[in-house]
Structure formats: C-alpha cells, structure tokens
Scaffold this active site. Structure first.
Site, PDB file in Angstrom:
ATOM      1  N   CYS A  55      13.212  20.477  67.441  1.00 13.35           N
ATOM      2  CA  CYS A  55      14.093  21.089  68.433  1.00 13.35           C
ATOM      3  C   CYS A  55      13.282  21.856  69.470  1.00 13.35           C
ATOM      4  O   CYS A  55      13.750  22.098  70.578  1.00 13.35           O
ATOM      5  CB  CYS A  55      15.106  22.002  67.749  1.00 13.35           C
ATOM      6  SG  CYS A  55      14.390  23.145  66.576  1.00 13.35           S
ATOM      7  N   GLU A  92      21.499  26.812  64.586  1.00  8.97           N
ATOM      8  CA  GLU A  92      20.404  26.411  65.474  1.00  8.97           C
ATOM      9  C   GLU A  92      20.653  24.951  65.830  1.00  8.97           C
ATOM     10  O   GLU A  92      20.729  24.110  64.936  1.00  8.97           O
ATOM     11  CB  GLU A  92      19.057  26.606  64.771  1.00  8.97           C
ATOM     12  CG  GLU A  92      17.876  26.634  65.730  1.00  8.97           C
ATOM     13  CD  GLU A  92      17.407  25.252  66.127  1.00  8.97           C
ATOM     14  OE1 GLU A  92      17.747  24.824  67.257  1.00  8.97           O
ATOM     15  OE2 GLU A  92      16.728  24.593  65.345  1.00  8.97           O
TER      16      GLU A  92
END
Length: 518
Positions: free
Chosen positions: A323, A289
């Site tokens: 994020c 990720e």
C-alpha cells in the site's frame, strides 16, 4: 514513548554466505511440509469442515503450499461464543502477563525466522529480503506493543488526586471481541501486529486471514499457542471474505473491527459497522488501512541518482504489492528526461523470476485475479501514456508481470488516480515544485509520499502541504519501521491509525475514570 526500551530486529545480511545457507535450509524445511491440511482453531480445538481452500505458490501455481479448511457461518458463531467466554477472564489478566505472551511469541518467531521467511517466499511470493523484513517487522510489532502496554498500564500519573478530598484514577480497559481481517501482502507482519495489539489490550479475537496466505496465518496461531495464549483468546476462522468477514463485521457482539485491505472492502466494512442492529449496545469502532496512490516528487534541485533508485525500489519491491509503493513519479520538467532515462536503465536491470532463487529481485503477483487486473491496467495505460518498458505478463507457470513504466501521463488519468497494486509506475511532468505538490495531492488517497530535493524551502513546503500520513524526504516511500515511522494514512487511505506508534494500542481500549471520596 518507551524508546529507551525498544530496539528493532536486525535485518539479515545476504552478502553473508552463512545467511544464504540458512535461508536455503529454511526453504527445504518448508518444502518438507508442503501440501499438508490445516484446520480451523476455535476455543483451542481443531475443527474440519466440508470445504477446503488450496493455497499455491504464486511463482509456480502447480506447487501446493497447503489446504486449509474454510469456516462456515456456524463456525464463526461458535468462534464468537468462544471469544466472548474467553474475554471474561482475559480482560482481567494482568497487562504484564498479556505482554509476556507477546514477548514469548517474538522469541519463538526469532528462533524460526528462516522458516517463516521461507514460507512467505513460497506462499506469498516474497523475495528473500522482503520476506526477511516482513518477519523482522512481525517481531518488532510484538516487542513494541508489549512494551507499550506496560507503559499504558502505568498511565495513572495523567490525572491528579485532590489531597484530603479524593483519589482519582485513569486507566485503560479492553473493548471486547475484535474482528481482525488481515491482508496477504504482509501476511506475517501485519497479521501479527493487528492481532497482538488487540490481544495485549485485553481483547479477544476472531481472526480471518487473507485467503491466499492462510498457511502463514496458521503457523502464527501455533506460535501464540506455544507462547501460552489461553484457549479462545484468538480464534482462527479462515473463510470467504464476503461471507465470514461480513458476518463478523455485522455481528452485534463484535466490539470493534481491525482491517487492512482494499478501499472497496474497507468502505463496506465501515458502512456495515456503523449500522446499529437490534440488541447492539455500543457503537463499533473501526481501525482501517485501505491503500494508496503514492507519489515520489523529484525537484530540479535533487540528487537524480538517489531519486531514480528511490523510485525504482519503491515501485517494484515485492512487485509493487504494498500500500506504500510508489505508483506515481512526479518530476520537474528540467530533469524529466534524465530521470526517465535513469528509471528505464535501472528497471531494465532488475532481475525477475521465481523468488525461491535469491538472485531474483522481483517475483510474481499474488494470484490470477491480481494478474488479470494489472494486465487490464496495462491496456488502459497504453491509451493514457507512452509505454516506456514492460507491459508483458505470463501466467503459464506463475503470475509474472514485467516491471512496467508509463511516461507522459496526465495527472488525472486513470493510471495516475486508481490503485493498481502491482509492478506499475506512471511518470508525470510538472513545471514547478508547487505544481508537483498539487499533483501529488490530487488523488482520493493520502498514505505515503516522498520528496527528493536539496532545496530547503521546498522540503519545508512538502512538510506543510504534501498531505499524506507518512512523508519521507530524500528517501524512498516504502519501509516504515515500527516505533520510528508510525504507519497510517489520510483520506481514502484509512483511519490514520498509525500502526507501530505510541497511540495505536489506545484504539483497542477505552479509558475509565474512577474517583473515590476520602
């Protein structure tokens, strides 16, 4: 899958004076052990080395949280040997036993909730509600993955046996040793999720936490030990990323890599893991990720108050260090000026300072490196748009940067394309919803996004054409909940592994078919 068994951990009610009192007690508890020294943990044994890293409070960098011994290549090799040895027994341990370690760990963290949250306030600079949500998410991951493992352990029904001819089995078995490399921005939740998913699947782990939040990681190791995890199943080897992380990724005995962090590091890990080295007998799997450049679209048929609060909360919660954070607002020209005015008003109203004080909505950025990078982007922004508010930083006591908004930003400007990872928002004007979708999709990323509109046709267009792994309609683009919004993105946002979803554990295992003739 398994929804009837699963319930999320409730968040604290900070309007309750008793909750405020307990959180302050948590802060006092943490302050009582500030400055301690923490060793490596290899095969259950504590180990000291020649190098110490000093972890400090980003709200007050003269306050030492702890000192953590740093692993060498030799330590990493010892950890690998311990993990390989432990794998031989752990892989044959019943799934229900492995799941029980997760359930016990969740119960321990639940009992120590205020301590863990307070420690994140101190070491990660997390405001109280953000820290509480991080702790709750860690509990959710442990509970959810434990239950998912129990479901996968009974997956035999997926295959058919042919009566009077053969009996067929289909089961998931562990992969091997995992290199788990975790981030600093969710130092308990993501660390617990990544580690526990590997462990409950029967794998063993080399755990390298992010450098700025190593004390939190050590405290999680204590939880695993208390929960009864055998020695060597998780080995704690904090250290330098380019050295220890690189060694773990390239090691021929590493079976898979689980990584959350920056795009640059994620791409390097993927490249290094892809190379088959002498003596390696498998292709390494990578679960990654790697960030985002997330957008909230506001249509001319939208609830503008909802849009403004969604933008501001998504952009500046935890100083934009997620994020999933909104770093772009893409607004229809008909409502652009009104949205800009509302965003300005709400941003200026944000409280800002040391997050040991509950009344501060926003605190510091994580360290000097982050501070310098974000302030450099402020200078870029001044050339690419109009500074609406913010733009000032002060690193004299803590690493503080004002919530910063640039308006009239071109969709292809650097500040609209590159991940800043701070309290930094750019606003772009568009003429139509179709143009808004095109602008939203015009970065290398595809993690989260939101569309705020009351136009049903536009909501359906967003469903089909807004290319992100986690799309939110008429709400903010942060705050995915385990089991409800499995998390992971497209393109340069990573491998779309969907943490907290029903297929995540399968990435940590491999399927085996067994057929016996009758």
């Amino acid at each position: 899958m398994g929804t009837t068994l699963y319930q999320t951990e409730p968040l604290l009610d900070f309007t309750n004076p008793e909750v405020i009192k307990k959180y302050n007690e948590g802060l006092k508890l943490v302050e009582g052990y500030l400055g301690k020294t923490y060793p490596l943990i290899i095969n259950g044994e504590r180990r000291e080395t020649k190098e110490l890293y000093t972890s400090v409070n980003p709200s007050n960098h003269s306050e030492v949280i702890g000192k953590i011994y740093q692993a060498t290549i030799h330590d990493a090799e010892d950890a690998m040997n311990a993990a390989l040895a432990a794998f031989e027994t752990w892989k044959k341990t019943k799934a229900s036993t492995r799941a029980d370690v997760l359930f016990k760990s969740a119960a321990i963290i639940r009992r120590r909730k205020y301590e863990f949250s307070a420690l994140m306030t101190k070491e990660a600079g997390k405001p109280w509600p953000e820290a509480d949500a991080d702790t709750a998410e860690a509990i959710d991951f442990l509970e959810y993955y434990g239950r998912q493992m129990l479901i996968l352990d009974t997956v035999d029904s997926k295959t058919l046996s042919r009566r009077n001819m053969e009996r067929n089995e289909y089961k998931y078995i562990p992969l091997g040793v995992a290199a788990v490399i975790t981030p600093w921005n969710f130092p308990l939740a993501i660390l617990a999720g990544m580690t526990s998913a590997a462990v409950v699947g029967g794998n063993t782990v080399l755990l390298k936490p992010a450098i700025t939040t190593q004390v939190i990681a050590y405290k999680f190791m204590e939880v695993l030990e208390e929960a009864g995890l055998p020695k060597g199943v998780v080995n704690f080897i904090p250290g330098d990323g380019p050295e220890i992380g690189d060694y773990m990724v390239k090691h021929i005995k590493t079976r898979f890599v689980s990584f959350t962090g920056s795009r640059a590091v994620g791409c390097l890990i993927n490249e290094n893991a892809a190379k088959v080295r002498k003596g390696q007998i498998w292709l390494k799997r990578v679960i990654a990720e790697m960030g985002g450049k997330d957008a909230i679209i506001v249509d001319n048929d939208a609830d503008l108050d909802l849009a403004a609060v969604s933008i501001v909360k998504s952009s500046f919660g935890f100083s934009g260090q997620k994020c999933s954070a909104c770093s772009r607002a893409i607004v229809h020209e008909d409502v652009y000026d009104e949205i800009v005015a509302k965003v300005l008003e709400q941003t200026k109203a944000l409280t800002f300072g040391d997050v040991s004080d509950y009344n501060n909505f926003m605190g510091p950025v994580t360290d000097q490196k982050a501070f310098d990078k974000i302030m450099a982007y402020v200078e870029v922004g001044k050339k690419e748009g109009e500074l609406l508010t913010g733009g000032h930083g002060d690193d004299s006591k803590g690493w503080f940067i004002e919530p910063t908004v640039f308006i009239d930003v071109d969709a292809h400007a650097r500040i609209a394309q590159e991940e800043v990872f701070g309290p930094f928002l750019s606003i772009t004007k568009v003429k139509s919803f179709k143009e808004a979708i095109d602008v939203a999709n015009c970065t290398d990323y595809g993690l989260t996004g939101a569309a705020i509109t009351n136009n049903r046709a536009h909501l359906e267009m967003a469903r089909e054409d807004f290319h992100v792994g986690n799309l939110y309609l008429n709400r903010k683009c942060t705050g995915a909940i385990v089991g409800y919004q499995p998390f992971g993105g497209f393109n340069m946002s990573g491998t779309d592994s969907k943490a907290g979803g029903p297929e995540y554990l399968i990435l940590h295992m491999q399927a085996k078919t067994i057929s016996e003739m009758l």
